[in-house]
Design a protein around this motif. Structure first.
Motif, PDB file in Angstrom:
ATOM      1  N   PRO A  71     -12.959  -1.188  -3.469  1.00 12.76           N
ATOM      2  CA  PRO A  71     -14.350  -1.750  -4.141  1.00 12.76           C
ATOM      3  C   PRO A  71     -14.294  -3.322  -4.786  1.00 12.76           C
ATOM      4  O   PRO A  71     -13.078  -3.323  -5.038  1.00 12.76           O
ATOM      5  N   GLY A  72     -15.428  -3.977  -3.873  1.00 14.36           N
ATOM      6  CA  GLY A  72     -15.894  -5.119  -4.903  1.00 14.36           C
ATOM      7  C   GLY A  72     -15.200  -6.344  -3.728  1.00 14.36           C
ATOM      8  O   GLY A  72     -14.698  -7.652  -3.709  1.00 14.36           O
ATOM      9  N   THR A  73     -14.384  -5.962  -2.705  1.00 18.49           N
ATOM     10  CA  THR A  73     -13.809  -6.492  -1.821  1.00 18.49           C
ATOM     11  C   THR A  73     -14.650  -6.308  -0.071  1.00 18.49           C
ATOM     12  O   THR A  73     -15.567  -5.664   0.200  1.00 18.49           O
ATOM     13  N   GLN A  74     -14.450  -7.482   0.321  1.00 19.98           N
ATOM     14  CA  GLN A  74     -14.686  -8.107   2.115  1.00 19.98           C
ATOM     15  C   GLN A  74     -14.269  -6.215   2.785  1.00 19.98           C
ATOM     16  O   GLN A  74     -12.861  -6.663   2.714  1.00 19.98           O
ATOM     17  N   GLN A 124      -0.477   5.763  11.316  1.00 17.62           N
ATOM     18  CA  GLN A 124       0.848   5.996   9.702  1.00 17.62           C
ATOM     19  C   GLN A 124       0.821   5.541   8.593  1.00 17.62           C
ATOM     20  O   GLN A 124       1.665   4.228   8.967  1.00 17.62           O
ATOM     21  N   MET A 125       0.550   5.681   7.971  1.00 15.77           N
ATOM     22  CA  MET A 125       1.217   5.268   7.344  1.00 15.77           C
ATOM     23  C   MET A 125       2.257   5.015   5.927  1.00 15.77           C
ATOM     24  O   MET A 125       2.187   6.329   5.487  1.00 15.77           O
ATOM     25  N   ASN A 126       2.528   4.726   5.768  1.00 17.25           N
ATOM     26  CA  ASN A 126       4.538   4.857   5.824  1.00 17.25           C
ATOM     27  C   ASN A 126       4.390   3.795   3.947  1.00 17.25           C
ATOM     28  O   ASN A 126       3.952   2.813   3.570  1.00 17.25           O
ATOM     29  N   SER A 127       5.184   4.341   2.931  1.00 18.90           N
ATOM     30  CA  SER A 127       5.493   3.229   1.923  1.00 18.90           C
ATOM     31  C   SER A 127       4.277   3.258   1.272  1.00 18.90           C
ATOM     32  O   SER A 127       4.447   2.051   1.104  1.00 18.90           O
ATOM     33  N   LEU A 128       3.156   3.460   0.744  1.00 17.11           N
ATOM     34  CA  LEU A 128       2.400   3.366   0.586  1.00 17.11           C
ATOM     35  C   LEU A 128       2.436   2.412  -0.717  1.00 17.11           C
ATOM     36  O   LEU A 128       2.901   2.704  -1.699  1.00 17.11           O
ATOM     37  N   LYS A 129       1.692   2.193  -0.833  1.00 17.28           N
ATOM     38  CA  LYS A 129       0.885   0.841  -2.391  1.00 17.28           C
ATOM     39  C   LYS A 129       0.156   1.464  -2.931  1.00 17.28           C
ATOM     40  O   LYS A 129      -0.462   1.262  -2.338  1.00 17.28           O
ATOM     41  N   PRO A 130      -0.581   1.405  -4.517  1.00 18.58           N
ATOM     42  CA  PRO A 130      -1.845   1.393  -5.052  1.00 18.58           C
ATOM     43  C   PRO A 130      -2.818   0.273  -4.438  1.00 18.58           C
ATOM     44  O   PRO A 130      -3.490   0.253  -4.751  1.00 18.58           O
ATOM     45  N   GLU A 131      -2.199  -1.051  -3.695  1.00 17.91           N
ATOM     46  CA  GLU A 131      -3.208  -1.822  -3.325  1.00 17.91           C
ATOM     47  C   GLU A 131      -3.947  -1.848  -2.027  1.00 17.91           C
ATOM     48  O   GLU A 131      -4.601  -2.048  -1.110  1.00 17.91           O
ATOM     49  N   ASP A 132      -2.732  -0.573  -1.557  1.00 18.25           N
ATOM     50  CA  ASP A 132      -3.119   0.362  -0.024  1.00 18.25           C
ATOM     51  C   ASP A 132      -4.943   1.287   0.134  1.00 18.25           C
ATOM     52  O   ASP A 132      -5.446   1.470   0.664  1.00 18.25           O
ATOM     53  N   SER A 133      -5.009   0.943  -1.544  1.00 19.81           N
ATOM     54  CA  SER A 133      -6.017   2.219  -1.760  1.00 19.81           C
ATOM     55  C   SER A 133      -7.426   1.032  -1.154  1.00 19.81           C
ATOM     56  O   SER A 133      -7.664   0.234  -1.554  1.00 19.81           O
ATOM     57  N   ALA A 134      -8.212   1.791  -0.627  1.00 23.15           N
ATOM     58  CA  ALA A 134      -9.466   1.901   0.184  1.00 23.15           C
ATOM     59  C   ALA A 134     -10.143   3.131   0.819  1.00 23.15           C
ATOM     60  O   ALA A 134     -10.013   3.615   1.315  1.00 23.15           O
ATOM     61  N   VAL A 135     -11.153   2.623   0.803  1.00 21.56           N
ATOM     62  CA  VAL A 135     -11.986   3.267   2.429  1.00 21.56           C
ATOM     63  C   VAL A 135     -10.967   2.885   3.617  1.00 21.56           C
ATOM     64  O   VAL A 135     -11.520   1.681   3.975  1.00 21.56           O
TER      65      VAL A 135
END
Length: 115
Positions: free
Chosen positions: A40-43, A80-91
């Motif tokens: 949200p709010g980013t490109q 495949q997404m591992n070691s996910l971080k809150p900053e990976d949250s996105a569409v």
């Protein structure tokens, strides 16, 4: 060409998720493809891309944690997404690479990394 991303959801930090991108109306091997994401709010930015020869390239922020792959026989691409971080949250969206060749973006699939 229609592209449908799926597999997102709510994941805890440090967790994993596998996204899929199904392509219809096209042979699965004739395009370079990429995963993009937009918070949200980013490109919208590219996360990872894969050539027809399966050469891969990753954004610095996901190197070593994400793996892009494709199954041309199934016209499907994966992330495949591992070691996910809150900053990976996105569409997350799948589409052709480079973005100027992109087809309709569709709704994407939402990944939320939160405890």
């Amino acid at each position: 060409v229609q592209l449908q991303a799926s597999g997102g959801g709510l994941v805890q930090p440090g967790g994993s998720v596998r996204l899929s991108c199904a392509a219809s109306g096209v042979s699965g091997s004739i395009y370079s493809m990429a995963w993009y994401r937009q918070a949200p709010g980013t490109q919208r930015d590219v996360v990872a891309r894969i050539s027809t020869g399966e050469k891969t390239n990753y954004a610095d922020s996901v190197k070593g944690r994400f793996t892009i792959s494709r199954d041309n026989a199934k016209s499907t691409m994966y992330l495949q997404m591992n070691s996910l971080k809150p900053e990976d949250s996105a569409v997350y969206y799948c589409n052709e690479w480079p973005p100027q060749f992109a087809k309709s973006w569709g709704q994407g699939t939402l990944v939320t990394v939160s405890s």
